[in-house]
Design a protein around this motif. Structure first.
Motif, mmCIF file in Angstrom:
data_model
loop_
_atom_site.group_PDB
_atom_site.id
_atom_site.type_symbol
_atom_site.label_atom_id
_atom_site.label_comp_id
_atom_site.label_asym_id
_atom_site.label_seq_id
_atom_site.Cartn_x
_atom_site.Cartn_y
_atom_site.Cartn_z
ATOM 1 N N VAL A 217 0.834 -1.198 0.000
ATOM 2 C CA VAL A 217 0.000 0.000 0.000
ATOM 3 C C VAL A 217 0.872 1.252 0.000
ATOM 4 C CG1 VAL A 217 -1.956 -1.131 1.091
ATOM 5 C CG2 VAL A 217 -0.219 -0.068 2.520
ATOM 6 N N GLU A 218 0.216 2.395 -0.228
ATOM 7 C CA GLU A 218 0.967 3.627 -0.456
ATOM 8 C C GLU A 218 1.476 4.279 0.820
ATOM 9 O OE1 GLU A 218 -2.558 3.463 -3.395
ATOM 10 O OE2 GLU A 218 -2.161 2.996 -1.291
ATOM 11 N N ALA A 219 0.668 4.253 1.883
ATOM 12 C CA ALA A 219 1.020 5.038 3.065
ATOM 13 C C ALA A 219 0.394 4.427 4.309
ATOM 14 C CB ALA A 219 0.534 6.483 2.906
ATOM 15 N N CYS A 220 0.989 4.738 5.460
ATOM 16 C CA CYS A 220 0.438 4.342 6.755
ATOM 17 C C CYS A 220 0.993 5.306 7.793
ATOM 18 C CB CYS A 220 0.815 2.894 7.108
ATOM 19 S SG CYS A 220 0.258 2.376 8.746
ATOM 20 N N GLY A 221 0.115 6.128 8.350
ATOM 21 C CA GLY A 221 0.567 7.145 9.294
ATOM 22 C C GLY A 221 1.141 6.565 10.568
ATOM 23 N N ASN A 222 0.489 5.537 11.130
ATOM 24 C CA ASN A 222 1.011 4.930 12.354
ATOM 25 C C ASN A 222 2.370 4.278 12.109
ATOM 26 O OD1 ASN A 222 -1.116 5.607 14.126
ATOM 27 N ND2 ASN A 222 -2.355 3.919 13.346
ATOM 28 N N ALA A 223 2.520 3.623 10.966
ATOM 29 C CA ALA A 223 3.807 3.009 10.637
ATOM 30 C C ALA A 223 4.891 4.065 10.477
ATOM 31 C CB ALA A 223 3.686 2.176 9.364
ATOM 32 N N THR A 224 4.536 5.220 9.937
ATOM 33 C CA THR A 224 5.516 6.295 9.780
ATOM 34 C C THR A 224 6.004 6.776 11.133
ATOM 35 O OG1 THR A 224 4.432 6.981 7.720
ATOM 36 C CG2 THR A 224 5.936 8.553 8.756
ATOM 37 N N ARG A 225 5.095 6.906 12.109
ATOM 38 C CA ARG A 225 5.528 7.296 13.447
ATOM 39 C C ARG A 225 6.443 6.218 14.053
ATOM 40 N NH1 ARG A 225 0.316 7.768 14.393
ATOM 41 N NH2 ARG A 225 0.437 6.588 16.351
ATOM 42 N N ALA A 226 6.108 4.946 13.823
ATOM 43 C CA ALA A 226 6.934 3.863 14.350
ATOM 44 C C ALA A 226 8.337 3.901 13.749
ATOM 45 C CB ALA A 226 6.264 2.517 14.068
ATOM 46 N N VAL A 227 8.419 4.084 12.442
ATOM 47 C CA VAL A 227 9.726 4.140 11.788
ATOM 48 C C VAL A 227 10.487 5.381 12.230
ATOM 49 C CG1 VAL A 227 10.877 4.401 9.550
ATOM 50 C CG2 VAL A 227 9.045 2.717 9.833
ATOM 51 N N GLY A 228 9.784 6.507 12.389
ATOM 52 C CA GLY A 228 10.427 7.716 12.888
ATOM 53 C C GLY A 228 11.032 7.505 14.260
ATOM 54 N N LEU A 229 10.302 6.815 15.134
ATOM 55 C CA LEU A 229 10.831 6.514 16.464
ATOM 56 C C LEU A 229 12.037 5.587 16.375
ATOM 57 C CD1 LEU A 229 10.492 6.554 19.613
ATOM 58 C CD2 LEU A 229 9.065 4.505 19.332
ATOM 59 N N LEU A 230 11.966 4.588 15.510
ATOM 60 C CA LEU A 230 13.038 3.603 15.396
ATOM 61 C C LEU A 230 14.332 4.237 14.878
ATOM 62 C CD1 LEU A 230 13.504 0.515 15.733
ATOM 63 C CD2 LEU A 230 13.007 0.300 13.294
ATOM 64 N N ILE A 231 14.211 5.100 13.879
ATOM 65 C CA ILE A 231 15.405 5.724 13.293
ATOM 66 C C ILE A 231 15.907 6.858 14.176
ATOM 67 C CG2 ILE A 231 16.254 7.052 11.313
ATOM 68 C CD1 ILE A 231 14.347 5.430 9.566
ATOM 69 N N GLY A 232 15.011 7.658 14.721
ATOM 70 C CA GLY A 232 15.390 8.768 15.588
ATOM 71 C C GLY A 232 15.654 10.045 14.815
ATOM 72 N N GLY A 233 15.440 11.183 15.484
ATOM 73 C CA GLY A 233 15.674 12.479 14.860
ATOM 74 C C GLY A 233 14.650 12.775 13.785
ATOM 75 N N GLU A 234 14.893 13.831 13.017
ATOM 76 C CA GLU A 234 14.018 14.153 11.889
ATOM 77 C C GLU A 234 14.449 13.341 10.691
ATOM 78 O OE1 GLU A 234 13.027 18.025 9.118
ATOM 79 O OE2 GLU A 234 12.843 18.254 11.306
ATOM 80 N N VAL A 235 13.509 12.701 10.021
ATOM 81 C CA VAL A 235 13.850 11.808 8.924
ATOM 82 C C VAL A 235 12.802 11.937 7.825
ATOM 83 C CG1 VAL A 235 12.629 9.871 10.037
ATOM 84 C CG2 VAL A 235 14.376 9.407 8.304
ATOM 85 N N SER A 236 13.273 11.975 6.583
ATOM 86 C CA SER A 236 12.366 11.962 5.433
ATOM 87 C C SER A 236 12.282 10.539 4.900
ATOM 88 C CB SER A 236 12.861 12.911 4.336
ATOM 89 O OG SER A 236 14.151 12.533 3.864
ATOM 90 N N LEU A 237 11.067 10.143 4.526
ATOM 91 C CA LEU A 237 10.810 8.764 4.117
ATOM 92 C C LEU A 237 10.088 8.749 2.778
ATOM 93 C CD1 LEU A 237 9.533 7.534 7.584
ATOM 94 C CD2 LEU A 237 11.733 6.926 6.543
ATOM 95 N N GLU A 238 10.677 8.073 1.829
ATOM 96 C CA GLU A 238 10.038 7.883 0.530
ATOM 97 C C GLU A 238 9.014 6.753 0.646
ATOM 98 O OE1 GLU A 238 11.111 6.225 -3.959
ATOM 99 O OE2 GLU A 238 12.714 6.528 -2.476
ATOM 100 N N THR A 239 7.773 7.012 0.206
ATOM 101 C CA THR A 239 6.736 5.988 0.181
ATOM 102 C C THR A 239 6.080 6.000 -1.200
ATOM 103 O OG1 THR A 239 4.827 7.326 0.840
ATOM 104 C CG2 THR A 239 6.277 6.542 2.601
#
Length: 273
Positions: free
Chosen positions: A71-93
């Protein structure tokens, strides 16, 4: 071949996260994803998330629903990945590039701009997306006139008196697979309880009813704002908890809420391939 994973959730919407930033993984087929997502014989999750290198952002995030479909996007998953990587991060989806950053309320995600044109949802033919002239029968009447909005993936939003009175398990898959939605659709049933508060349940395309849906919260908030039912910042309460959704003057959506690491582990790829 043993593969490490991180089990995470955002308000109970849970993920198996695989990190392929340094070492590529074998191809994630639909069958492999569905087997890993199975709650009885696999690890179990609503979505499987793969983090990979990107040429267009800091990293690439791929999202697969529990039925194995990407699928194209998932807001909750984006928060999870943001927490896992740390800091401000840009993510291609597949739904576009989004940015996650730490916030005092958890992780804030710039979800981009909503789309309202019928062919951007997409719908099967041209119609008013603010009040679609369609409906589906339910036990005590009809679920009708949804707002259609794309926030990286397609959503139909129905405003009702009580979201918990709707048999979403029955009507959700019917609407999801209706030919009017050529790429299927996420189904949201919501009640506005104040100028800054919405109660929401979501049937997620390819995953079914989940405890929380970040893009669903965004789509529902934007739909309510378009209809003038709420202000430009609203708290959306789902079965798993609450998210704060703001629609800025720059037309961009910000979603803020928590994400949690549940546990880490590993599995043998050959057991699921």
């Amino acid at each position: 071949m043993r593969i490490a994973f991180t089990k995470m959730h955002g308000l109970g919407n849970d993920f198996v996260v695989l990190d392929a930033r340094e070492h590529a993984l074998p191809p994630l087929t639909r069958d492999v994803v569905a087997a890993l997502a199975d709650r009885h014989t696999g690890i179990g999750c609503d979505q499987l998330v793969l983090i990979e290198p990107s040429q267009n952002a800091d990293w690439r995030m791929r999202i697969f629903n529990s039925d194995g479909g990407e699928v194209e996007a998932c807001g909750n998953a984006t928060r999870a990945v943001g927490l896992l990587i740390g800091g401000e991060v840009s993510l291609e989806t597949l739904g576009g590039t989004i940015v996650a950053r730490p916030d005092e309320r958890g992780i804030a995600v710039d979800m981009g701009e909503p789309r309202f044109d019928w062919n951007a949802i997409p719908l099967g033919y041209a119609m008013d997306t603010l009040a679609m002239p369609v409906g589906w029968p339910i036990d005590d009447g009809e679920l009708e006139h949804p707002v259609a909005v794309n926030v990286g993936n397609p959503h139909a939003v129905f405003f009702v008196d009580d979201p918990y009175a709707i048999d979403l398990a029955s009507i959700g898959p019917v609407i999801e697979h209706d030919p009017i939605f050529p790429e299927r659709v996420n189904v949201n049933v919501a009640a506005v309880t104040a100028r800054d508060a919405i109660t929401l349940r979501v049937w997620e395309r390819g995953a079914g009813i989940t405890r929380a849906c970040g893009t669903g919260a965004c789509a529902t908030a934007i739909a309510a704002m378009r209809r003038g039912l709420v202000d430009r910042e609203v708290t959306v309460t789902l079965p798993g908890g609450s998210l704060v959704i703001a629609w800025g003057s720059d037309n961009r959506i910000t979603m803020t809420g928590p994400a949690t690491v549940s546990y880490t582990g590993s599995f043998d790829w050959g057991d699921y391939a």
